[in-house]
Design a protein around this motif. Sequence first.
Motif, PDB file in Angstrom:
ATOM      1  N   GLN A  24     -96.457  42.796 -94.598  1.00 36.12           N
ATOM      2  CA  GLN A  24     -97.528  43.460 -95.348  1.00 36.12           C
ATOM      3  C   GLN A  24     -97.489  44.977 -95.244  1.00 36.12           C
ATOM      4  OE1 GLN A  24    -100.810  41.429 -93.428  1.00 36.12           O
ATOM      5  NE2 GLN A  24    -101.191  43.157 -92.036  1.00 36.12           N
ATOM      6  N   SER A  25     -96.404  45.514 -94.699  1.00 33.45           N
ATOM      7  CA  SER A  25     -96.121  46.949 -94.550  1.00 33.45           C
ATOM      8  C   SER A  25     -96.790  47.588 -93.332  1.00 33.45           C
ATOM      9  CB  SER A  25     -96.476  47.747 -95.811  1.00 33.45           C
ATOM     10  OG  SER A  25     -97.850  48.077 -95.863  1.00 33.45           O
ATOM     11  N   TYR A  26     -97.752  46.916 -92.705  1.00 33.48           N
ATOM     12  CA  TYR A  26     -98.430  47.466 -91.530  1.00 33.48           C
ATOM     13  C   TYR A  26     -99.142  46.347 -90.774  1.00 33.48           C
ATOM     14  CZ  TYR A  26    -103.116  46.566 -93.230  1.00 33.48           C
ATOM     15  OH  TYR A  26    -104.257  45.925 -93.634  1.00 33.48           O
ATOM     16  N   TYR A  27     -99.569  46.649 -89.548  1.00 32.48           N
ATOM     17  CA  TYR A  27    -100.451  45.777 -88.786  1.00 32.48           C
ATOM     18  C   TYR A  27    -101.147  46.640 -87.748  1.00 32.48           C
ATOM     19  CZ  TYR A  27    -102.262  41.465 -86.787  1.00 32.48           C
ATOM     20  OH  TYR A  27    -103.104  40.449 -86.381  1.00 32.48           O
ATOM     21  N   VAL A  28    -102.458  46.442 -87.580  1.00 30.75           N
ATOM     22  CA  VAL A  28    -103.243  47.258 -86.656  1.00 30.75           C
ATOM     23  C   VAL A  28    -103.740  46.412 -85.488  1.00 30.75           C
ATOM     24  CG1 VAL A  28    -105.357  48.608 -86.374  1.00 30.75           C
ATOM     25  CG2 VAL A  28    -103.939  48.918 -88.411  1.00 30.75           C
ATOM     26  N   LEU A  29    -103.572  46.937 -84.279  1.00 31.33           N
ATOM     27  CA  LEU A  29    -104.037  46.264 -83.067  1.00 31.33           C
ATOM     28  C   LEU A  29    -104.954  47.186 -82.272  1.00 31.33           C
ATOM     29  CD1 LEU A  29    -100.676  44.751 -81.790  1.00 31.33           C
ATOM     30  CD2 LEU A  29    -102.647  43.431 -82.500  1.00 31.33           C
ATOM     31  N   GLY A  30    -105.916  46.582 -81.623  1.00 32.75           N
ATOM     32  CA  GLY A  30    -106.789  47.357 -80.738  1.00 32.75           C
ATOM     33  C   GLY A  30    -107.905  48.036 -81.491  1.00 32.75           C
ATOM     34  N   ASN A  31    -108.342  49.124 -81.039  1.00 39.41           N
ATOM     35  CA  ASN A  31    -109.449  49.990 -81.447  1.00 39.41           C
ATOM     36  C   ASN A  31    -110.373  50.084 -80.242  1.00 39.41           C
ATOM     37  OD1 ASN A  31    -111.268  51.646 -82.779  1.00 39.41           O
ATOM     38  ND2 ASN A  31    -111.035  50.561 -84.720  1.00 39.41           N
ATOM     39  N   LEU A  32    -109.826  50.712 -79.223  1.00 39.11           N
ATOM     40  CA  LEU A  32    -110.492  50.807 -77.927  1.00 39.11           C
ATOM     41  C   LEU A  32    -110.881  52.250 -77.622  1.00 39.11           C
ATOM     42  CD1 LEU A  32    -107.958  48.597 -75.961  1.00 39.11           C
ATOM     43  CD2 LEU A  32    -110.133  47.850 -76.898  1.00 39.11           C
ATOM     44  N   GLN A  33    -111.802  52.416 -76.698  1.00 40.42           N
ATOM     45  CA  GLN A  33    -112.226  53.759 -76.309  1.00 40.42           C
ATOM     46  C   GLN A  33    -111.140  54.468 -75.505  1.00 40.42           C
ATOM     47  OE1 GLN A  33    -116.183  53.835 -74.434  1.00 40.42           O
ATOM     48  NE2 GLN A  33    -116.732  55.119 -76.159  1.00 40.42           N
ATOM     49  N   GLU A  63    -100.283  49.256 -71.501  1.00 38.05           N
ATOM     50  CA  GLU A  63    -100.909  48.391 -70.491  1.00 38.05           C
ATOM     51  C   GLU A  63    -102.355  48.089 -70.865  1.00 38.05           C
ATOM     52  OE1 GLU A  63     -99.909  47.097 -67.585  1.00 38.05           O
ATOM     53  OE2 GLU A  63     -97.957  48.005 -67.183  1.00 38.05           O
ATOM     54  N   LYS A  64    -103.061  49.093 -71.344  1.00 38.83           N
ATOM     55  CA  LYS A  64    -104.477  48.936 -71.703  1.00 38.83           C
ATOM     56  C   LYS A  64    -104.638  47.967 -72.881  1.00 38.83           C
ATOM     57  CE  LYS A  64    -108.500  51.869 -72.800  1.00 38.83           C
ATOM     58  NZ  LYS A  64    -109.291  51.779 -71.581  1.00 38.83           N
ATOM     59  N   ILE A  65    -103.786  48.129 -73.893  1.00 37.15           N
ATOM     60  CA  ILE A  65    -103.839  47.234 -75.052  1.00 37.15           C
ATOM     61  C   ILE A  65    -103.489  45.812 -74.638  1.00 37.15           C
ATOM     62  CG2 ILE A  65    -102.752  46.672 -77.268  1.00 37.15           C
ATOM     63  CD1 ILE A  65    -102.430  49.677 -77.727  1.00 37.15           C
ATOM     64  N   SER A  66    -102.490  45.693 -73.784  1.00 39.23           N
ATOM     65  CA  SER A  66    -102.069  44.378 -73.309  1.00 39.23           C
ATOM     66  C   SER A  66    -103.207  43.653 -72.606  1.00 39.23           C
ATOM     67  CB  SER A  66    -100.884  44.535 -72.353  1.00 39.23           C
ATOM     68  OG  SER A  66    -100.555  43.301 -71.751  1.00 39.23           O
ATOM     69  N   LYS A  67    -103.901  44.362 -71.723  1.00 41.78           N
ATOM     70  CA  LYS A  67    -105.017  43.743 -70.997  1.00 41.78           C
ATOM     71  C   LYS A  67    -106.130  43.336 -71.947  1.00 41.78           C
ATOM     72  CE  LYS A  67    -104.253  46.169 -66.607  1.00 41.78           C
ATOM     73  NZ  LYS A  67    -104.771  47.206 -65.681  1.00 41.78           N
ATOM     74  N   SER A  68    -106.388  44.194 -72.932  1.00 41.37           N
ATOM     75  CA  SER A  68    -107.472  43.919 -73.874  1.00 41.37           C
ATOM     76  C   SER A  68    -107.168  42.699 -74.737  1.00 41.37           C
ATOM     77  CB  SER A  68    -107.697  45.144 -74.763  1.00 41.37           C
ATOM     78  OG  SER A  68    -108.626  44.845 -75.776  1.00 41.37           O
ATOM     79  N   LEU A  69    -105.931  42.628 -75.247  1.00 39.74           N
ATOM     80  CA  LEU A  69    -105.564  41.536 -76.148  1.00 39.74           C
ATOM     81  C   LEU A  69    -105.349  40.222 -75.405  1.00 39.74           C
ATOM     82  CD1 LEU A  69    -103.052  43.322 -78.559  1.00 39.74           C
ATOM     83  CD2 LEU A  69    -105.415  42.684 -79.031  1.00 39.74           C
ATOM     84  N   ASN A  70    -104.799  40.322 -74.210  1.00 38.76           N
ATOM     85  CA  ASN A  70    -104.473  39.116 -73.464  1.00 38.76           C
ATOM     86  C   ASN A  70    -105.672  38.519 -72.739  1.00 38.76           C
ATOM     87  OD1 ASN A  70    -101.933  39.738 -74.342  1.00 38.76           O
ATOM     88  ND2 ASN A  70    -101.149  40.375 -72.351  1.00 38.76           N
ATOM     89  N   ASP A  71    -106.724  39.302 -72.570  1.00 42.57           N
ATOM     90  CA  ASP A  71    -107.930  38.822 -71.892  1.00 42.57           C
ATOM     91  C   ASP A  71    -108.954  38.423 -72.948  1.00 42.57           C
ATOM     92  OD1 ASP A  71    -110.075  38.254 -70.329  1.00 42.57           O
ATOM     93  OD2 ASP A  71    -110.078  40.146 -69.236  1.00 42.57           O
ATOM     94  N   LYS A  72    -109.011  37.168 -73.280  1.00 42.41           N
ATOM     95  CA  LYS A  72    -109.895  36.703 -74.357  1.00 42.41           C
ATOM     96  C   LYS A  72    -111.362  36.979 -74.057  1.00 42.41           C
ATOM     97  CE  LYS A  72    -106.775  33.035 -75.856  1.00 42.41           C
ATOM     98  NZ  LYS A  72    -106.590  31.576 -76.062  1.00 42.41           N
ATOM     99  N   SER A  73    -111.713  37.001 -72.790  1.00 45.54           N
ATOM    100  CA  SER A  73    -113.123  37.207 -72.449  1.00 45.54           C
ATOM    101  C   SER A  73    -113.596  38.591 -72.854  1.00 45.54           C
ATOM    102  CB  SER A  73    -113.345  36.997 -70.950  1.00 45.54           C
ATOM    103  OG  SER A  73    -112.594  37.922 -70.198  1.00 45.54           O
ATOM    104  N   SER A  74    -112.668  39.584 -72.855  1.00 46.55           N
ATOM    105  CA  SER A  74    -113.076  40.940 -73.222  1.00 46.55           C
ATOM    106  C   SER A  74    -113.445  41.016 -74.691  1.00 46.55           C
ATOM    107  CB  SER A  74    -111.956  41.927 -72.917  1.00 46.55           C
ATOM    108  OG  SER A  74    -110.848  41.716 -73.754  1.00 46.55           O
ATOM    109  N   ARG A  75    -112.899  40.080 -75.510  1.00 47.18           N
ATOM    110  CA  ARG A  75    -113.204  40.098 -76.934  1.00 47.18           C
ATOM    111  C   ARG A  75    -114.469  39.315 -77.272  1.00 47.18           C
ATOM    112  NH1 ARG A  75    -107.582  38.094 -79.192  1.00 47.18           N
ATOM    113  NH2 ARG A  75    -107.288  37.442 -77.048  1.00 47.18           N
TER     114      ARG A  75
END
Length: 324
Positions: free
Chosen positions: A151-160, A200-212
Amino acid sequence: MEKVNYYDLIDIEKKIKNPFSRETSFAKIKKEYGEGFTIFYDMGNGIALFVRKITPNKDLLLYEKSQVPGACLIFNLGSNINFTYKDKKEHTLRKNHFFLELASNEFYCEIPLKKNQAFISIFIGTKSDLFLKIAYKIENIKKYMELAFKQSYYVLGNLQIDALQSELSNDFKDENYFEDSLKSIYLESKITNLLHHTIEKISKSLNDKSSRSLKKDRISSLERAKEIIMKDYNSKLSIKNIAYKSAINECYLKKDFKEYYGMTILQMIQERRLEVAKRLLKENFSVKEVSLKVGYNNTSYFSKLFFNHFLITPNNYRKELNSF
């Protein structure tokens, strides 16, 4: 609203060729569009830094294309930014937040810029092959990159943006650092440190379902807690006091804060204090003065924390600054 390509928005004023394929470009915003500057620093190894500070004198629709597939970490230091991609979908990057943008060789994006409203951002771009190797900790990263090619792009995250990210990126706004070969190598260490920490920060955020799964009101309290730390870092902050001011249960605060920010409250307080301490040392305060200003009455303890965090003592850091 006038539509303008990024390269038509700027006038390149200077290019510096450095050893081993490193290159720096300095540009000013054309007067017909407003004021500001951009810096492009190519490390010559598949990683590049973009610094942009643009204040338009009229409403503009900025658009960019790229035929080089890769990943870009975008840190927003100004007002909210709205990105519209090839499929017409919008992604809003809030002030003091960042996200990861994956791009194919057919990337296209539009960003509306408002009159007299500063657009301030830092981008770290990495070529796709390299990024897939260094971002292996992000679960399903290959799958996300495949989606980007579809689709030409993909966006992950959006963290402080956290205290460490803010501290690491602070010197990127100084053009003088990029013109000096020794200083630019020092900046490269900051770029790679910021890249590593953010992955590392993105990894923790995405891999930890509870944070979402945190509720909006809980997130609001967590963000309020961070505001208190950023503002009152030099006072005697306790978790109980922060919880009270943030309108959240103390147990929830301790648990959710680490899940949301990837660090404990005490770690953020310490990082904030050390971030400010480093800035104060640049202003030529003594180590003892800085220690007291950021909330440490014991100078030896402060020096130990500073060394553990930056791998240099406060005294030696001041000496290095004076040697430049």
